[in-house]
Enzyme design. Sequence first.
Site, PDB file in Angstrom:
ATOM      1  N   GLU A   1      70.050   7.890 -80.566  1.00  0.00           N
ATOM      2  CA  GLU A   1      70.752   9.163 -80.428  1.00  0.00           C
ATOM      3  C   GLU A   1      72.053   8.934 -79.661  1.00  0.00           C
ATOM      4  O   GLU A   1      72.024   8.546 -78.491  1.00  0.00           O
ATOM      5  CB  GLU A   1      69.866  10.165 -79.681  1.00  0.00           C
ATOM      6  CG  GLU A   1      70.490  11.539 -79.586  1.00  0.00           C
ATOM      7  CD  GLU A   1      69.654  12.510 -78.755  1.00  0.00           C
ATOM      8  OE1 GLU A   1      69.198  12.130 -77.653  1.00  0.00           O
ATOM      9  OE2 GLU A   1      69.473  13.645 -79.212  1.00  0.00           O
TER      10      GLU A   1
ATOM     11  N   GLU B   1      60.478  18.640 -75.390  1.00  0.00           N
ATOM     12  CA  GLU B   1      61.460  18.848 -76.468  1.00  0.00           C
ATOM     13  C   GLU B   1      62.528  17.789 -76.253  1.00  0.00           C
ATOM     14  O   GLU B   1      63.345  17.892 -75.332  1.00  0.00           O
ATOM     15  CB  GLU B   1      62.068  20.245 -76.358  1.00  0.00           C
ATOM     16  CG  GLU B   1      61.080  21.360 -76.605  1.00  0.00           C
ATOM     17  CD  GLU B   1      60.814  21.579 -78.085  1.00  0.00           C
ATOM     18  OE1 GLU B   1      61.736  21.425 -78.900  1.00  0.00           O
ATOM     19  OE2 GLU B   1      59.667  21.884 -78.425  1.00  0.00           O
TER      20      GLU B   1
ATOM     21  N   CYS C   1      70.819  18.378 -79.799  1.00  0.00           N
ATOM     22  CA  CYS C   1      69.646  17.566 -80.143  1.00  0.00           C
ATOM     23  C   CYS C   1      69.418  17.546 -81.642  1.00  0.00           C
ATOM     24  O   CYS C   1      68.911  16.569 -82.185  1.00  0.00           O
ATOM     25  CB  CYS C   1      68.416  18.089 -79.412  1.00  0.00           C
ATOM     26  SG  CYS C   1      68.162  19.845 -79.655  1.00  0.00           S
TER      27      CYS C   1
HETATM   28  P1  NAP Z   1      68.024  14.306 -69.197  1.00  0.00           P
HETATM   29  O1  NAP Z   1      68.896  13.330 -68.531  1.00  0.00           O
HETATM   30  O2  NAP Z   1      66.672  13.876 -69.625  1.00  0.00           O
HETATM   31  O3  NAP Z   1      67.917  15.542 -68.193  1.00  0.00           O
HETATM   32  C1  NAP Z   1      67.219  16.734 -68.533  1.00  0.00           C
HETATM   33  C2  NAP Z   1      66.711  17.380 -67.264  1.00  0.00           C
HETATM   34  O4  NAP Z   1      65.742  16.530 -66.643  1.00  0.00           O
HETATM   35  C3  NAP Z   1      67.794  17.617 -66.212  1.00  0.00           C
HETATM   36  O5  NAP Z   1      67.515  18.817 -65.538  1.00  0.00           O
HETATM   37  C4  NAP Z   1      67.598  16.422 -65.297  1.00  0.00           C
HETATM   38  O6  NAP Z   1      68.104  16.629 -63.993  1.00  0.00           O
HETATM   39  C5  NAP Z   1      66.096  16.317 -65.294  1.00  0.00           C
HETATM   40  N1  NAP Z   1      65.566  15.019 -64.884  1.00  0.00           N
HETATM   41  C6  NAP Z   1      66.149  13.793 -64.953  1.00  0.00           C
HETATM   42  N2  NAP Z   1      65.313  12.848 -64.475  1.00  0.00           N
HETATM   43  C7  NAP Z   1      64.177  13.475 -64.113  1.00  0.00           C
HETATM   44  C8  NAP Z   1      62.934  13.057 -63.551  1.00  0.00           C
HETATM   45  N3  NAP Z   1      62.682  11.761 -63.269  1.00  0.00           N
HETATM   46  N4  NAP Z   1      61.995  13.973 -63.303  1.00  0.00           N
HETATM   47  C9  NAP Z   1      62.207  15.268 -63.594  1.00  0.00           C
HETATM   48  N5  NAP Z   1      63.360  15.749 -64.102  1.00  0.00           N
HETATM   49  C10 NAP Z   1      64.332  14.852 -64.378  1.00  0.00           C
HETATM   50  O7  NAP Z   1      68.711  14.930 -70.497  1.00  0.00           O
HETATM   51  P2  NAP Z   1      70.213  15.463 -70.643  1.00  0.00           P
HETATM   52  O8  NAP Z   1      71.098  14.273 -70.670  1.00  0.00           O
HETATM   53  O9  NAP Z   1      70.445  16.551 -69.627  1.00  0.00           O
HETATM   54  O10 NAP Z   1      70.166  16.171 -72.064  1.00  0.00           O
HETATM   55  C11 NAP Z   1      70.453  15.537 -73.261  1.00  0.00           C
HETATM   56  C12 NAP Z   1      69.162  15.195 -73.988  1.00  0.00           C
HETATM   57  O11 NAP Z   1      68.400  16.378 -74.202  1.00  0.00           O
HETATM   58  C13 NAP Z   1      69.394  14.610 -75.365  1.00  0.00           C
HETATM   59  O12 NAP Z   1      68.509  13.560 -75.574  1.00  0.00           O
HETATM   60  C14 NAP Z   1      69.052  15.778 -76.289  1.00  0.00           C
HETATM   61  O13 NAP Z   1      68.658  15.388 -77.580  1.00  0.00           O
HETATM   62  C15 NAP Z   1      67.942  16.422 -75.541  1.00  0.00           C
HETATM   63  N6  NAP Z   1      67.775  17.813 -75.980  1.00  0.00           N
HETATM   64  C16 NAP Z   1      66.644  18.179 -76.671  1.00  0.00           C
HETATM   65  C17 NAP Z   1      66.508  19.499 -77.133  1.00  0.00           C
HETATM   66  C18 NAP Z   1      65.305  19.962 -77.916  1.00  0.00           C
HETATM   67  O14 NAP Z   1      65.060  21.161 -77.995  1.00  0.00           O
HETATM   68  N7  NAP Z   1      64.535  19.075 -78.514  1.00  0.00           N
HETATM   69  C19 NAP Z   1      67.524  20.409 -76.864  1.00  0.00           C
HETATM   70  C20 NAP Z   1      68.657  19.986 -76.173  1.00  0.00           C
HETATM   71  C21 NAP Z   1      68.756  18.686 -75.711  1.00  0.00           C
HETATM   72  P3  NAP Z   1      69.618  16.165 -63.627  1.00  0.00           P
HETATM   73  O15 NAP Z   1      70.516  16.976 -64.468  1.00  0.00           O
HETATM   74  O16 NAP Z   1      69.718  16.472 -62.193  1.00  0.00           O
HETATM   75  O17 NAP Z   1      69.687  14.698 -63.957  1.00  0.00           O
END
Ligand code: NAP
Length: 481
Positions: A383, A248, A283
């Site tokens: 985004e 997602e 998102c």
């Molecule tokens: P992110 O940086 O991708 O992090 C999401 C999760 O992944 C966090 O728990 C992060 O841990 C973990 N993570 C990071 N690198 C990883 C790796 N190499 N392997 C495994 N896990 C890893 O995203 P975010 O900045 O937290 O969230 C914002 C994004 O989420 C935006 O792009 C938004 O659009 C998207 N989003 C999508 C939805 C949907 O339903 N489609 C809903 C909400 C948000 P850490 O926190 O420790 O880095």
Amino acid sequence: MKEYRVSVAGQWVDTSVGFNTIIDPATGNEVSRIPALTSGHVDTAVQAAQQALLDSSWATDARLRADVLLQWADRITENVDALAERLTLENGKLLGEAKFEIGNQVNVIRFNAGLARTLAGHSHSFGPDVMGVVIREPMGVVAVISPWNWPISLLVRDMAPALAAGNAVLSKPASQTAGISVEILQLLVNCDNLPEGIVSMLTGSGSSVGQVIVEHPGIDMIAFTGDGTTGKRISRDAASTVKKVALELGGKSPFVLCADADMDKAISTLARFIFTTTCGQICTAPSRLLVEASVKDEVCSRLSRKIAGLKPGPGLDPESQMGAITTREQYEKILAYIETGKKTATLVAGGNPVEGVDHSKCNFVAPAIFTDVEPDSPLVQEEIFGPVLTVQSFKTDEEAIRLANDTPFGLASGVFTQTLDRAWSLSRGIKAGTVWVNNYNRFYAETEVGGYKESGVGRMAGFEGLHEFTQTKHINFDSTV
Ligand code: NAP
């Protein structure tokens, strides 16, 4: 400052591990300390989860799973106010929004508790002595990796169906909002009759603990919500052990505003979900306004008036109308996009630094509206994840659909018109997992969500959300001689 302990394989991890610190984005104060686990904890959690699925009736007893989920929902209900305060401290969102986020999970968990008992397969007769029975079984050990923007919604949205379907679940919450996530998970692991090892909390950074989870051969499925770049990497790295991956990801959602729409409703809805709710860090945020050319100027001036008086401030302050940007990295990213916009487009309103705050430690950003944007501009194509709106105009509905679909994303969209035929044809033409007509950002436990194009793979919530966490097995009985 609150120090947390986490449960791995049914045991509270001792305090000799290192800790990560969470900073309140509205004040710069340290508010939580979270254990930074290691690859050894992931191994322990996986082994315990596999053993628990063998030793307990979790995977086969839907009534047990429903009972545990209902207890979890009740415990959250009893603690909504305290949980919401912690969510605001770590995320920066307004307290009212935090209460809504926490409270709404009770409804989601209860829905999934009911769904657990509906998991059914089908059977076929292939002749007098041959019968095929197709049953649904859990995936096994599922890791739920969640982001910080709606950290409890997104954790529960995936964990509740994963548990309802009979899986063991390892939760890797976002580091920035790990304290509130651990509090929610503590309420779950303390539920009566939850077999030890079925749920573990794997706190730590994505690049360490997260990466180990993705590559772990003992994990059968990853349900990831987060940034597209991370999602693509997870998809690639999980392929080495052929895991199922549900993604997602991000969005750049169009909000199509026709001249015949109820303008008061359209403008207040748009302003709410791009500027004030989580400061546009959603998102599904309607970050691209596509407005019918004849009303563009009127809409721009009404939106400008709307943002002129908005007051960013700490989420716990009842006077605040927008909270803080959750992480420093995200705050700097939004400011950089606003600077790009000032050079490459026309700033209609906002975009100036918030007055009277210490910008060295408080992440407050004022909304910004840009017009005269090129369709291939980063402002339109990427985004931003903040209170930044671009405005483009259209003359025909075909042009609106073309503009709506002209990004790599396809998560959500809005259509405002009072003409049924236009609503229908625009909704069918837009490539997105959700189209809201004359409303926006309404989520229900019953209805699926997910992305077209680069916004994701798979569906969460609803019936398909439950099925996402299962696999089918055909058992063929043949008694012919
Ligand atoms: P992110 O940086 O991708 O992090 C999401 C999760 O992944 C966090 O728990 C992060 O841990 C973990 N993570 C990071 N690198 C990883 C790796 N190499 N392997 C495994 N896990 C890893 O995203 P975010 O900045 O937290 O969230 C914002 C994004 O989420 C935006 O792009 C938004 O659009 C998207 N989003 C999508 C939805 C949907 O339903 N489609 C809903 C909400 C948000 P850490 O926190 O420790 O880095």
